[in-house]
Design a protein around this motif. Structure first.
Motif, PDB file in Angstrom:
ATOM      1  N   GLU A  22       0.819  -1.199   0.000  1.00  0.00           N
ATOM      2  CA  GLU A  22       0.000   0.000   0.000  1.00  0.00           C
ATOM      3  C   GLU A  22       0.861   1.260   0.000  1.00  0.00           C
ATOM      4  N   SER A  24       1.225   5.395   0.425  1.00  0.00           N
ATOM      5  CA  SER A  24       0.665   6.582   1.057  1.00  0.00           C
ATOM      6  C   SER A  24       1.214   7.817   0.357  1.00  0.00           C
ATOM      7  N   ASP A  27       4.697   8.975   1.324  1.00  0.00           N
ATOM      8  CA  ASP A  27       5.833   8.060   1.136  1.00  0.00           C
ATOM      9  C   ASP A  27       6.823   8.615   0.115  1.00  0.00           C
TER      10      ASP A  27
END
Length: 113
Positions: A22, A24, A27
């Motif tokens: 996943e 974000s 990031d």
């Protein structure tokens, strides 16, 4: 709406791998040291070189990986591509996140933050 460079249709295996990676918006990523990212004149494209071969990237894939420098956030990548392609931000966001998820699952990139 089609976005230039986001023409790759991910297969079920790639999407399954990506589900565990996943992304974000805050990031940051960098290209894995086992890969060499560069412009290859003979391919007329950005490529990822590794001991077993080569991955030829489309224009958008190259633009995304160029931003994977360990400092640029995912949101900043999206901002840059939105300015470059002047396309729908939601579509760009979806494409960038899918590309990063699959790239991370394949080991092309690593998370820096």
């Amino acid at each position: 709406m089609a976005i230039p460079g986001f023409s790759h249709d991910y297969n079920k295996e790639e999407l399954g791998m990506a589900a565990h990676n996943e992304v974000s918006l805050g990031d940051t990523y960098f290209v894995s040291p086992t890969f060499l990212f560069r412009w290859e004149e003979s391919q007329n494209a950005h490529v990822l070189l590794y001991p077993e071969g080569i991955v030829k990237l489309n224009d958008t894939g190259g633009a995304i990986l160029k931003c994977c420098n360990g400092e640029t956030t995912v949101e900043e990548i999206i901002d840059e591509l939105e300015a470059l392609y002047q396309a729908d931000r939601d579509a760009i966001t979806e494409g960038v996140i899918k590309f990063l998820e699959v790239s991370h699952a394949k080991g092309w990139i690593r998370i820096a933050s």
